[in-house]
Design a protein around this motif. Structure first.
Motif, short mmCIF file in Angstrom:
data_model
loop_
_atom_site.label_atom_id
_atom_site.label_comp_id
_atom_site.label_asym_id
_atom_site.label_seq_id
_atom_site.Cartn_x
_atom_site.Cartn_y
_atom_site.Cartn_z
N ILE A 50 29.91 -59.10 20.51
CA ILE A 50 29.64 -58.15 19.84
C ILE A 50 29.53 -58.33 18.41
CG2 ILE A 50 31.05 -55.95 19.10
CD1 ILE A 50 32.50 -56.31 21.73
N GLY A 51 28.39 -58.63 17.95
CA GLY A 51 27.84 -59.16 16.54
C GLY A 51 28.33 -58.45 15.54
N GLU A 52 28.73 -57.22 15.62
CA GLU A 52 29.06 -56.65 14.31
C GLU A 52 30.72 -56.85 14.22
OE1 GLU A 52 27.92 -54.97 17.21
OE2 GLU A 52 25.81 -54.30 16.18
N TYR A 53 31.31 -57.01 15.30
CA TYR A 53 32.81 -57.47 15.21
C TYR A 53 32.98 -58.73 14.62
CZ TYR A 53 34.48 -53.04 17.20
OH TYR A 53 34.71 -51.76 17.57
N THR A 54 32.13 -59.80 15.25
CA THR A 54 31.98 -61.23 14.82
C THR A 54 31.75 -61.37 13.54
OG1 THR A 54 31.10 -61.90 17.11
CG2 THR A 54 31.00 -63.53 15.12
N LYS A 55 30.71 -60.46 12.75
CA LYS A 55 30.59 -60.65 11.31
C LYS A 55 31.64 -60.15 10.64
CE LYS A 55 27.13 -58.95 8.07
NZ LYS A 55 26.12 -57.90 7.56
N LEU A 56 32.14 -59.08 11.11
CA LEU A 56 33.24 -58.41 10.27
C LEU A 56 34.44 -59.42 10.25
CD1 LEU A 56 34.53 -55.58 9.47
CD2 LEU A 56 35.51 -55.52 11.51
N MET A 57 34.86 -59.99 11.25
CA MET A 57 35.87 -61.17 11.13
C MET A 57 35.48 -62.33 10.51
SD MET A 57 38.27 -59.57 12.73
CE MET A 57 39.51 -61.02 12.74
N ALA A 58 34.25 -62.68 10.37
CA ALA A 58 33.87 -63.69 9.82
C ALA A 58 34.02 -63.58 8.10
CB ALA A 58 32.46 -64.30 9.90
N GLU A 59 33.65 -62.35 7.72
CA GLU A 59 33.74 -61.98 6.49
C GLU A 59 35.32 -62.04 5.97
OE1 GLU A 59 31.74 -58.34 6.39
OE2 GLU A 59 29.87 -59.08 6.23
N ALA A 60 36.25 -61.23 6.95
CA ALA A 60 37.51 -61.16 6.69
C ALA A 60 38.23 -62.42 6.40
CB ALA A 60 38.34 -60.59 7.62
#
Length: 106
Positions: free
Chosen positions: A47-57
């Motif tokens: 789930i790329g959207e969540y992967t990106k969200l967590m990486a930014e966090a």
């Protein structure tokens, strides 16, 4: 700023322990991303959207922790750990913490 999960820094000696430092980031999901995530969950795959969200966090939390360490005069943060918690449906906190130290060549 050196950030490590170990109890020390290779080639360095801990000259002074300055104390606990932390940084956090709270992120909420977006309904549009949630729809795509549900589709991905049904067919499988990352789930790329969540992967990106967590990486930014994660990066924001690390930046906040190292800024606090710098204010204390540290040049490293050792014993760094990450933890997450769900605050409410669709919102999570990512917390990073460690020990701010001053090092010298050793």
């Amino acid at each position: 700023m050196i950030v490590t999960t170990t109890e020390g820094v290779a080639g360095k000696r801990i000259a002074e322990t300055l104390g606990l430092v932390r940084g956090n980031s709270i992120r909420a999901t977006h309904w549009g991303h949630d729809i795509m995530a549900r589709v991905k969950n049904m067919v499988g795959g990352e789930i790329g959207e969540y992967t990106k969200l967590m990486a930014e966090a994660r990066e924001q939390a690390i930046d906040r922790m190292t800024a606090e360490a710098a204010r204390l005069g540290a040049d490293a943060v050792i014993a760094t750990r990450f933890t997450t918690s769900e605050l409410m449906s669709g919102a999570a906190e990512l917390l990073v913490y460690g020990t701010a130290v001053k090092t010298e060549d050793g």
